[in-house]
Design a protein around this motif. Structure first.
Motif, PDB file in Angstrom:
ATOM      1  N   ASP A   1       7.260   7.584   7.530  1.00 41.46           N
ATOM      2  CA  ASP A   1       7.880   7.407   8.841  1.00 41.46           C
ATOM      3  C   ASP A   1       6.932   6.701   9.805  1.00 41.46           C
ATOM      4  N   ASP A   2       5.650   7.031   9.751  1.00 40.35           N
ATOM      5  CA  ASP A   2       4.653   6.354  10.597  1.00 40.35           C
ATOM      6  C   ASP A   2       4.569   4.870  10.256  1.00 40.35           C
ATOM      7  N   ILE A   3       4.572   4.557   8.975  1.00 37.09           N
ATOM      8  CA  ILE A   3       4.511   3.152   8.543  1.00 37.09           C
ATOM      9  C   ILE A   3       5.763   2.409   9.018  1.00 37.09           C
ATOM     10  N   ALA A   4       6.932   3.022   8.819  1.00 33.54           N
ATOM     11  CA  ALA A   4       8.179   2.395   9.257  1.00 33.54           C
ATOM     12  C   ALA A   4       8.184   2.185  10.771  1.00 33.54           C
TER      13      ALA A   4
ATOM     14  N   SER B   1       0.799  -1.222   0.000  1.00 32.33           N
ATOM     15  CA  SER B   1       0.000   0.000   0.000  1.00 32.33           C
ATOM     16  C   SER B   1       0.839   1.283   0.000  1.00 32.33           C
ATOM     17  N   VAL B   2       2.168   1.167  -0.069  1.00 32.38           N
ATOM     18  CA  VAL B   2       2.997   2.371  -0.104  1.00 32.38           C
ATOM     19  C   VAL B   2       2.779   3.041  -1.463  1.00 32.38           C
ATOM     20  N   HIS B   3       2.403   4.282  -1.425  1.00 28.08           N
ATOM     21  CA  HIS B   3       2.028   5.011  -2.634  1.00 28.08           C
ATOM     22  C   HIS B   3       2.944   6.219  -2.810  1.00 28.08           C
ATOM     23  N   PRO B   4       3.276   6.584  -4.034  1.00 24.82           N
ATOM     24  CA  PRO B   4       4.186   7.720  -4.248  1.00 24.82           C
ATOM     25  C   PRO B   4       3.660   9.052  -3.714  1.00 24.82           C
ATOM     26  N   LEU B   5       2.364   9.163  -3.488  1.00 21.86           N
ATOM     27  CA  LEU B   5       1.816  10.425  -2.999  1.00 21.86           C
ATOM     28  C   LEU B   5       1.819  10.536  -1.477  1.00 21.86           C
ATOM     29  N   LEU B   6       2.310   9.500  -0.791  1.00 26.11           N
ATOM     30  CA  LEU B   6       2.403   9.589   0.667  1.00 26.11           C
ATOM     31  C   LEU B   6       3.483  10.589   1.052  1.00 26.11           C
TER      32      LEU B   6
END
Length: 66
Positions: A32-35, A21-26
């Motif tokens: 950082d929150d996902i990591a 779900s990692v998207h270029p517009l994040l």
């Protein structure tokens, strides 16, 4: 497909984790929150393993639904 048809792919699915779900517009903050969330989960697994606490994250019932 039946189990055992693609043993390497099945092993990879059991042993690796990827973020689809990692998207270029994040924003950087979102990444950082996902990591941070991934680190938190990995740390919990490592601590449970070190304490010999069983990790039953996928029961046979759940695996049957996949």
């Amino acid at each position: 497909y039946r189990q055992g048809l693609c043993p390497t792919a099945e092993r990879v699915c059991d042993e690796y984790f990827w973020l689809a779900s990692v998207h270029p517009l994040l924003d950087r903050e979102d990444l950082d929150d996902i990591a941070g969330a991934v680190r938190k989960v990995v740390t919990a697994f490592i601590e449970k393993k070190a304490a010999n606490i069983p990790i039953n994250y996928a029961t046979p019932e759940i695996r049957a639904m996949l």
